[in-house]
Enzyme design. Structure first.
Site, PDB file in Angstrom:
ATOM      1  N   ASP A 182       6.390   0.562  -5.193  1.00 54.33           N
ATOM      2  CA  ASP A 182       5.003   0.242  -5.554  1.00 54.33           C
ATOM      3  C   ASP A 182       4.081   1.316  -4.972  1.00 54.33           C
ATOM      4  O   ASP A 182       4.394   2.494  -5.021  1.00 54.33           O
ATOM      5  CB  ASP A 182       4.670  -1.164  -5.045  1.00 54.33           C
ATOM      6  CG  ASP A 182       3.538  -1.844  -5.796  1.00 54.33           C
ATOM      7  OD1 ASP A 182       2.529  -1.175  -6.078  1.00 54.33           O
ATOM      8  OD2 ASP A 182       3.645  -3.041  -6.086  1.00 54.33           O
ATOM      9  N   SER A 183       2.964   0.916  -4.387  1.00 53.82           N
ATOM     10  CA  SER A 183       1.978   1.872  -3.883  1.00 53.82           C
ATOM     11  C   SER A 183       2.498   2.615  -2.652  1.00 53.82           C
ATOM     12  O   SER A 183       3.416   2.153  -1.967  1.00 53.82           O
ATOM     13  CB  SER A 183       0.680   1.146  -3.537  1.00 53.82           C
ATOM     14  OG  SER A 183       0.139   0.524  -4.678  1.00 53.82           O
ATOM     15  N   GLY A 190      -6.758  -0.746 -19.858  1.00 53.53           N
ATOM     16  CA  GLY A 190      -7.033  -0.424 -18.471  1.00 53.53           C
ATOM     17  C   GLY A 190      -8.037   0.701 -18.341  1.00 53.53           C
ATOM     18  O   GLY A 190      -8.399   1.367 -19.318  1.00 53.53           O
ATOM     19  N   ASN A 225       3.417   4.014 -10.990  1.00 53.26           N
ATOM     20  CA  ASN A 225       2.731   3.064 -10.117  1.00 53.26           C
ATOM     21  C   ASN A 225       2.016   3.774  -8.967  1.00 53.26           C
ATOM     22  O   ASN A 225       0.899   4.214  -9.088  1.00 53.26           O
ATOM     23  CB  ASN A 225       3.748   2.035  -9.606  1.00 53.26           C
ATOM     24  CG  ASN A 225       3.124   0.838  -8.940  1.00 53.26           C
ATOM     25  OD1 ASN A 225       2.089   0.937  -8.303  1.00 53.26           O
ATOM     26  ND2 ASN A 225       3.757  -0.316  -9.070  1.00 53.26           N
TER      27      ASN A 225
END
Length: 324
Positions: free
Chosen positions: A235-236, A111, A184
């Protein structure tokens, strides 16, 4: 002897009759989002909502790499380019207008982050996948032009992930916290003294109080104010101007809202979540200058499409780095 037919019996009713029941947060102030825009009739893993200085909305599709641009007034959807890196996961916008795109690569060690114009030109590697082992999911700028990013590696019993800070010249990477399981979402408080991080596969919310240098944790400053429940996990996230934190719950079709101390104060539900639809809620983001929140989700498991939903939040969105 009581017969089997006469025994006390459990039934699916009330909260237990939902595909994704809400138990511990059921008493929170709860609203249901309204549909805002269909991005595709196909299930796409939408992520990375971010607005530029002109109020245009950028977002992406993780698995196919599409970068989308939406005009909020006309609802026109464009696809200016496709990521040349595998599995892009977030878009943040620099004050100079460039898109900074986090990508997960092979989900193990390839990544990174690259920058490009809104048309995908003038590509620059910011964190290069060939020289690092990060699996970068998200990032947030500070007011100096440096940024924090999350390393998405590991799983519940092998916590390889963490959070790192990159200096404004993009030359120095400093670890903030490590040994967490799939770091995350990430957000920075309005005064830049508190860093919020979601730990997806451990279902935890981290609140990290920072010293003035932005990289040293205050004494007793790293805490976990909240443990989430259910599959899959947080999550975000984003903040509003009152420092409330909005966390998308992936696999649950909802967004949980926390005050600046990490107490849950509200939640936003995606329509049809009880029937198992549109559960992949990934990212909330405010329309600049308003308290109108946009949330992306998709219905891949049920062969449905990809949608943006909207509600009004508690306060206006925070004026983040690209607007300063």
């Amino acid at each position: 002897m009581m017969s089997q037919q006469d025994l006390p019996t459990l039934f699916y009713s009330g909260k237990s009759n939902s595909a994704v029941p809400i138990i511990s947060e059921s008493e929170l102030q709860t609203i249901t989002a309204e549909p805002w825009l269909e991005i595709s009739k196909k299930g796409l893993q939408l992520e990375g909502l971010n607005f530029d200085r002109q109020g245009q909305l950028f977002l992406l599709d993780v698995f196919e790499g599409n970068i989308f641009k939406v005009n909020p007034e006309t609802k026109e959807i464009k696809r200016p380019f496709v990521s040349h890196k595998a599995n892009p996961a977030a878009i943040k916008i620099h004050k100079d207008g460039r898109l900074f795109i986090c990508y997960l690569g092979d989900f193990k060690s390839t990544g990174g982050i690259f920058a490009a114009t809104e048309n995908g030109d003038n590509i620059q590697d910011i964190i290069e996948d060939l020289s690092t082992e990060y699996c970068i999911d998200d990032m947030v700028f500070d007011s100096k032009g440096g940024f924090y990013f999350t390393d998405f590696r590991g799983y519940s019993t092998n916590p390889l992930g963490g959070v790192y800070y990159v200096t404004p010249d993009f030359k120095t990477v400093t670890p903030i916290i490590q040994n967490i399981s799939v770091a995350n979402g990430i957000a920075l408080s309005t005064d830049e003294k508190v860093l919020w991080v979601t730990e997806t596969t451990a279902n935890r919310l981290h609140r990290i109080a920072l010293e003035d240098d932005g990289v040293t944790i205050q004494p007793f400053g790293a805490t976990i104010p909240y443990y989430f429940t259910g599959h899959e996990g947080p999550d975000s996230c984003c903040i509003d101007s009152d420092d409330n934190l909005y966390v998308a719950m992936y696999g649950q079709g909802r967004v949980l809202v926390f005050n600046k101390r990490g107490y849950p104060i509200g939640q936003i539900l995606i329509p049809s979540r009880d029937e198992g639809h549109m559960l992949r809620s990934t990212h909330p983001q405010f329309i600049p200058g308003t308290n109108q929140l946009i949330i992306c989700s998709n219905d891949i498991e049920m062969d449905g499409g990809s949608m943006l939903y909207t509600v009004n939040g508690f306060a206006k969105g925070h004026k983040s780095y690209q607007f300063q």
